[in-house]
Design an enzyme around this catalytic site. Structure first.
Site: not given
Ligand SMILES: [Zn+2]
Length: 363
Positions: A179, A215, A217, A304
């Protein structure tokens, strides 16, 4: 597979993050990594080492992150405590950001303002050990990518025996990185380890490098870093940003810009997606990497996507992760796998090592 372990990771230990209107204990905890390390002791997939910091680490960091951002992150904790000695018992969390129509070119003197300028959420506490921990992870990513590049060069010089496996490495680090953008932290990330690995592979002469982010996200930081470049393809499979963090990037129509037009692929999936549909997206991502003609691969490995993850919404089961490893290995590319998210702490080790075992077993 060589494993590069960031021994500084435990120095980053956030107390709280802002989550759904409350300050809650951090989801991103040192135990996540310790579970992976413990599982690697039970089921070794290769030697685990803690490499020294490369002498030119600052120069590589400067290829990915802006000078004013790096300067801020390095000194932020000391500034925070200098404001008030009582701050030593708190984490620094941003609370004010430059929204649209604000200026971001002028560097404010106020510390809280600079925290906001260089971040995008209030879920990423900056602690006494954040910088050394993040830096240690960056050192591991750079060293791992160099090891893979060197082994690839040696194999091609020796015109490697047909059938031998391409070089691979795993970067076992936290805080995660995908991120973090050119000049901002957020999503528990400060330095973008996957982007650093990709850049190092490019520096080593591999002409086309793909980053495949699995991931839960969207890998917004990595996308932003390479968005206008044609030499690094970025592919991300993730929860649809219409409902899932980081919300403001990761849609299917983001295909790159300028020279990078056509070199970013987002594969958003609805909350609740199970493995069959997720794997179909992985096949699409893998096909894009092949069509690009990648000479090396970086995998941003978050687990995740697991059904039991407390902050995510896909339905993958532990046994599915071995298949992901095999699917990735089938690309047959020199590969650096970088540890990202995964917050079902007790299962993180099993899920990560399942990927690594599957990868080592081959496609
Ligand atoms: Zn994540």
């Amino acid at each position: 597979m060589q494993i590069f372990h960031n021994e500084q990771h435990h120095l980053h230990r956030g107390r709280h993050e802002m989550y759904r209107g409350r300050l809650v204990p951090c989801h991103e905890v040192p135990d996540r990594l310790e579970h992976v390390l413990a599982e690697l002791k039970r089921r070794p997939v290769g030697p685990v080492m803690a490499p020294p910091e490369p002498a030119d680490l600052d120069a590589v960091l400067a290829q990915i992150h802006s000078p004013r951002y790096l300067h801020f992150i390095e000194h932020a904790w000391d500034e925070w405590v200098a404001l008030d000695p009582a701050h030593a018992e708190l984490d620094a969390l941003p609370s004010v950001w430059p929204g649209r129509a604000f200026r971001t070119d002028v560097l404010p003197h106020n510390f809280a303002a600079r925290m906001g300028l260089f971040s995008f959420d209030a879920g990423t506490p900056l602690t006494a050990g954040s910088w050394p921990a993040a830096r240690g992870g960056a050192a591991c990513a750079v060293t791992a990518a160099r090891a893979v590049a060197a082994a690839t060069r040696a194999a091609s010089a020796a015109s490697a025996a047909a059938g031998s496996q391409p070089a691979s490495a795993f970067v076992l680090t936290r805080p995660p990185g995908h991120h973090a953008g050119p000049d901002f932290f957020g999503g528990y990330c400060f330095l973008n380890n996957a982007a650093l690995a990709a850049q190092v592979l490019r520096n080593a002469g591999l002409q086309r490098v793909a980053v495949l982010d699995v991931d839960y996200h969207h890998g917004n930081g990595t996308q932003s870093i390479f968005y206008e470049r044609a030499d690094v393809l970025t592919v991300s499979i993730h929860g649809d940003p219409l409902t899932e963090y980081p919300f403001f990037l990761g849609h299917a129509d983001e295909r790159g810009a300028g020279e990078g037009e056509g070199f970013n692929l987002n594969l958003p999936l609805p909350r609740g997606t199970g493995f069959a549909k997720w794997r179909a997206a992985l096949r699409q991502g893998v096909a894009e990497v092949q069509a690009f003609g990648a000479q090396a691969l970086v995998v941003a490995l978050g687990v995740d996507t697991f059904e039991g993850d407390p902050i995510s919404g896909f339905g993958l089961k532990s046994a599915d992760y071995g298949q992901i490893g095999r699917d990735l290995a089938a690309l047959g590319l020199p590969t650096v796998i970088v540890f990202e998210g995964g917050y079902a702490v007790a299962e993180v080790g099993v899920n990560v090592v399942n990927v690594l075992e599957g990868f080592s077993a081959g496609g």
